[in-house]
Design a protein around this motif. Structure first.
Motif, PDB file in Angstrom:
ATOM      1  N   GLY A 395       0.850  -1.065  -0.031  1.00 37.71           N
ATOM      2  CA  GLY A 395       0.239   0.061  -0.028  1.00 37.71           C
ATOM      3  C   GLY A 395       0.836   1.151   0.151  1.00 37.71           C
ATOM      4  O   GLY A 395       2.166   0.829  -0.066  1.00 37.71           O
ATOM      5  N   SER A 396       0.076   2.371  -0.165  1.00 37.63           N
ATOM      6  CA  SER A 396       1.158   3.554  -0.028  1.00 37.63           C
ATOM      7  C   SER A 396       2.017   3.809   1.429  1.00 37.63           C
ATOM      8  O   SER A 396       2.654   4.444   1.600  1.00 37.63           O
ATOM      9  N   ASP A 397       1.003   3.094   2.486  1.00 37.31           N
ATOM     10  CA  ASP A 397       1.669   2.934   3.589  1.00 37.31           C
ATOM     11  C   ASP A 397       2.080   1.596   3.952  1.00 37.31           C
ATOM     12  O   ASP A 397       1.584   1.029   4.856  1.00 37.31           O
ATOM     13  N   THR A 398       2.959   1.040   3.178  1.00 37.13           N
ATOM     14  CA  THR A 398       3.320  -0.588   3.285  1.00 37.13           C
ATOM     15  C   THR A 398       3.787  -0.814   4.771  1.00 37.13           C
ATOM     16  O   THR A 398       4.562  -0.117   5.237  1.00 37.13           O
ATOM     17  N   VAL A 399       3.245  -2.009   5.336  1.00 34.98           N
ATOM     18  CA  VAL A 399       3.522  -2.542   6.405  1.00 34.98           C
ATOM     19  C   VAL A 399       4.408  -3.621   6.263  1.00 34.98           C
ATOM     20  O   VAL A 399       3.962  -4.568   5.852  1.00 34.98           O
ATOM     21  N   ILE A 400       5.472  -3.881   6.892  1.00 34.54           N
ATOM     22  CA  ILE A 400       6.174  -5.176   6.989  1.00 34.54           C
ATOM     23  C   ILE A 400       6.750  -5.566   8.121  1.00 34.54           C
ATOM     24  O   ILE A 400       6.900  -4.592   9.162  1.00 34.54           O
ATOM     25  N   HIS A 411       6.797   4.540   3.740  1.00 28.91           N
ATOM     26  CA  HIS A 411       6.220   5.760   3.463  1.00 28.91           C
ATOM     27  C   HIS A 411       6.604   6.509   2.370  1.00 28.91           C
ATOM     28  O   HIS A 411       6.144   7.955   2.204  1.00 28.91           O
ATOM     29  N   ASN A 412       7.436   6.281   1.476  1.00 24.66           N
ATOM     30  CA  ASN A 412       8.064   6.926   0.483  1.00 24.66           C
ATOM     31  C   ASN A 412       7.393   6.617  -0.909  1.00 24.66           C
ATOM     32  O   ASN A 412       7.797   7.110  -2.037  1.00 24.66           O
ATOM     33  N   ALA A 413       6.417   5.714  -1.000  1.00 18.61           N
ATOM     34  CA  ALA A 413       5.866   5.396  -2.294  1.00 18.61           C
ATOM     35  C   ALA A 413       4.764   6.557  -2.981  1.00 18.61           C
ATOM     36  O   ALA A 413       3.841   6.773  -2.150  1.00 18.61           O
ATOM     37  N   PRO A 414       5.051   7.132  -4.142  1.00 19.67           N
ATOM     38  CA  PRO A 414       4.251   7.925  -4.576  1.00 19.67           C
ATOM     39  C   PRO A 414       2.803   7.386  -5.175  1.00 19.67           C
ATOM     40  O   PRO A 414       3.057   6.131  -5.417  1.00 19.67           O
ATOM     41  N   PRO A 415       1.876   7.918  -5.404  1.00 12.87           N
ATOM     42  CA  PRO A 415       0.662   7.538  -5.888  1.00 12.87           C
ATOM     43  C   PRO A 415       0.720   7.029  -7.300  1.00 12.87           C
ATOM     44  O   PRO A 415      -0.215   6.020  -7.388  1.00 12.87           O
ATOM     45  N   ALA A 444      12.866  -7.473   2.666  1.00  8.84           N
ATOM     46  CA  ALA A 444      11.599  -6.969   2.238  1.00  8.84           C
ATOM     47  C   ALA A 444      11.638  -5.561   2.495  1.00  8.84           C
ATOM     48  O   ALA A 444      10.915  -4.652   1.906  1.00  8.84           O
ATOM     49  N   CYS A 445      12.209  -4.915   3.554  1.00  6.38           N
ATOM     50  CA  CYS A 445      12.232  -3.464   4.021  1.00  6.38           C
ATOM     51  C   CYS A 445      12.951  -2.703   2.699  1.00  6.38           C
ATOM     52  O   CYS A 445      12.520  -1.745   2.083  1.00  6.38           O
ATOM     53  N   ALA A 446      14.146  -3.191   2.235  1.00  8.41           N
ATOM     54  CA  ALA A 446      14.845  -2.533   1.417  1.00  8.41           C
ATOM     55  C   ALA A 446      14.221  -2.670   0.046  1.00  8.41           C
ATOM     56  O   ALA A 446      14.289  -1.593  -0.760  1.00  8.41           O
ATOM     57  N   ALA A 447      13.421  -3.625  -0.377  1.00 10.08           N
ATOM     58  CA  ALA A 447      12.628  -3.821  -1.401  1.00 10.08           C
ATOM     59  C   ALA A 447      11.633  -2.727  -1.724  1.00 10.08           C
ATOM     60  O   ALA A 447      11.368  -2.148  -2.383  1.00 10.08           O
ATOM     61  N   ALA A 448      10.940  -2.538  -0.501  1.00  9.54           N
ATOM     62  CA  ALA A 448       9.929  -1.672  -0.476  1.00  9.54           C
ATOM     63  C   ALA A 448      10.466  -0.225  -0.627  1.00  9.54           C
ATOM     64  O   ALA A 448       9.811   0.586  -1.452  1.00  9.54           O
ATOM     65  N   TRP A 449      11.399   0.271  -0.045  1.00 12.36           N
ATOM     66  CA  TRP A 449      11.964   1.456  -0.005  1.00 12.36           C
ATOM     67  C   TRP A 449      12.694   1.714  -1.403  1.00 12.36           C
ATOM     68  O   TRP A 449      12.289   3.115  -1.726  1.00 12.36           O
ATOM     69  N   ILE A 450      13.528   0.985  -1.689  1.00 15.95           N
ATOM     70  CA  ILE A 450      14.107   1.185  -3.372  1.00 15.95           C
ATOM     71  C   ILE A 450      12.880   1.125  -4.171  1.00 15.95           C
ATOM     72  O   ILE A 450      13.062   2.116  -5.102  1.00 15.95           O
ATOM     73  N   GLN A 451      11.794   0.565  -4.392  1.00 19.67           N
ATOM     74  CA  GLN A 451      10.941   0.626  -5.271  1.00 19.67           C
ATOM     75  C   GLN A 451      10.073   1.964  -5.146  1.00 19.67           C
ATOM     76  O   GLN A 451       9.824   2.763  -6.243  1.00 19.67           O
TER      77      GLN A 451
END
Length: 475
Positions: A395-400, A411-415, A444-451
């Protein structure tokens, strides 16, 4: 494989309202902390607004005490300030001392209609009941910009959920460390700009609190770096099981895995047509094929070096997918499960027990574990503990969350990341980091942030196919 830790100034620890109260208690000297908190809010206001008629809404607790300090300091700076108190502070409290130092005008809630700026110092992040009544109604109809102290009143600092009503703030100033509710939706949106102010609390209090929730960022993980003696086999081998009808999903995942540094990537196909497509579309990947799911699994598991397997992108949620997941887990392979591999186990999360990483979106999570509800952080923690693996709720506020209770909020994912295929890319990226030796939670954390960072750099108009090309600038 060596690892380097990127530099980051982010204060990654997130404190629940209860943990923040404990930090205040451990630090002691409440009046000095209240003075410092009010000073931080007043400074943030003066940096962003010209002097104007300002109304401070003050509650009876420490949040209100901070508000009285804000009012006094703004008035000293020449601002036109009044205080509207919904209830007096408790006698002898730090807030009562702060209120006694306010010599300026006091108004009723109706003054909100004449204010050019409203400071919401009614209730902080630990509010234990719904926010409603005259003060909530006044904020609901307020036309002036709202600056919130700690959180907009009514916002649950632990979950980001709204209790009754919470106003839309243009600026929220909190202290020492942010709270989960500042980053989780809808709280993140309601806070507006978030400032985390240093008010003199010593970082040493964290040693006693031992927080388990973090804002995701490079301070939490170290990316793998090949050394002089590295070769393609030492950099990890990712196998992506491809479906027949949505072969593009596997291609997206495979390309992401290659760009993220996996030494070898294999696309495993159950039919000749898909194999031919993959050989043309992804010439740098290996392709294996076998007719029938059982034969294909035999071919995958025959090579022990294929120790990291991604199942799900483009796969149908059928019995063949269940068999593939079950056999990979039984063979003790590191499994990343996404999409069809999750839905195949709807209502049966035990079938995924032992998977390294699960990457569901909200609907897939609900099919597996039930709806996440308002407290997504608690729901993801429980799911991770249940299956004994990392769960990444997209989600735009992905929880891992890891099975041991550690959790991170990304919390860095743009819409514009909300488009088809980006989940396949994320799964491939996580699998590649896992294959290179990163622990599952950190991968998992690194993947979410990098993407998220890649998407931010690309900007509006993003396609899932664009993402992998940006990874080279972030790794």
């Amino acid at each position: 494989m060596t690892q380097t830790r990127p530099r980051s100034a982010m204060l990654s620890e997130l404190l629940t309202p209860g943990e923040m109260a404990e930090a205040d208690r451990l630090a002691g000297n409440g009046p000095a902390l209240m003075e410092a908190a009010g000073r931080a809010v007043a400074m943030a206001i003066r940096q962003r607004f010209r002097p104007r008629r300002t109304l401070v809404l003050a509650g009876p607790g420490n949040n209100g005490g901070d508000g009285y300090v804000v009012a006094r300091l703004l008035e000293q700076a020449g601002w036109d300030v009044a205080v509207a108190a919904v209830a007096p502070p408790r006698d002898g409290s730090d807030a009562a001392q702060a209120a006694a130092r306010w010599r300026g005008p006091r108004r009723g809630l109706e003054a909100i209609g004449r204010a050019g700026l409203v400071v919401d110092a009614l209730f902080g992040a630990g509010l234990a009941r719904d926010f409603e009544g005259p003060a909530a109604e006044a904020l609901r109809t307020c036309g002036a910009p709202v600056v919130a102290v700690d959180v907009p009143s009514g916002l649950d600092g632990a979950t980001g959920a709204v209790r009754g009503f919470a106003p839309q703030a243009v600026l929220t100033v909190t202290f020492f460390r942010a709270k989960p509710g500042h980053l989780l939706l809808p709280g993140r949106d309601l806070c507006g700009e978030l400032v985390v102010a240093d008010i003199g609390l010593p970082a040493s209090v964290l040693e006693a609190i031992r927080p388990r929730t973090f804002a995701n960022g490079p301070s939490l993980w170290a990316l793998p770096r090949p050394g002089a003696g590295s070769h393609k086999h030492s950099r990890g081998h990712v196998t992506v099981i491809s479906g027949r009808e949505m072969a593009g999903a596997a291609l997206l995942a495979a390309r992401a895995a290659r760009r993220a540094g996996a030494g070898l990537v294999t696309l495993a196909c159950g039919d000749a047509a898909s194999a031919a497509l993959h050989r043309l579309a992804e010439p740098g990947a290996l392709v294996i094929e076998a007719e029938g799911s059982s034969a294909l699994l035999d071919a995958i598991l025959a090579d022990a070096r294929r120790d990291t397997i991604l199942a799900g992108p483009g796969l149908p949620p059928d019995e063949a997918t269940r068999e593939a997941v079950s056999r990979c887990l039984a063979a003790d392979r590191k499994l990343v499960a996404d999409a069809g591999a999750l839905t195949a186990f709807a209502g049966d999360p035990d079938g995924l027990r032992g998977a390294a990483i699960l990457t569901p979106h909200a609907a897939e999570f609900a099919r597996l574990f039930g709806p996440a509800g308002d407290d997504r952080l608690a729901a993801v923690r429980a799911a991770a503990a249940d299956i004994g693996g990392v769960v990444l709720l997209k989600g735009s506020d992905t929880v891992i969350s890891a099975p041991d209770g550690r959790a991170a909020i990304n919390h860095n994912a743009p819409p514009w990341l909300a488009t088809g295929g980006t989940g396949d890319v994320l799964a491939g990226l996580a699998a590649a980091l896992l294959a290179q030796g990163m622990p599952a939670f950190e991968a998992a954390c690194a993947a979410a942030w990098i993407q998220g960072e890649a998407a931010r750099k690309i900007g509006p108009g993003l396609l899932a196919e664009d993402l992998a090309g940006e990874f080279r600038n972030l790794m």
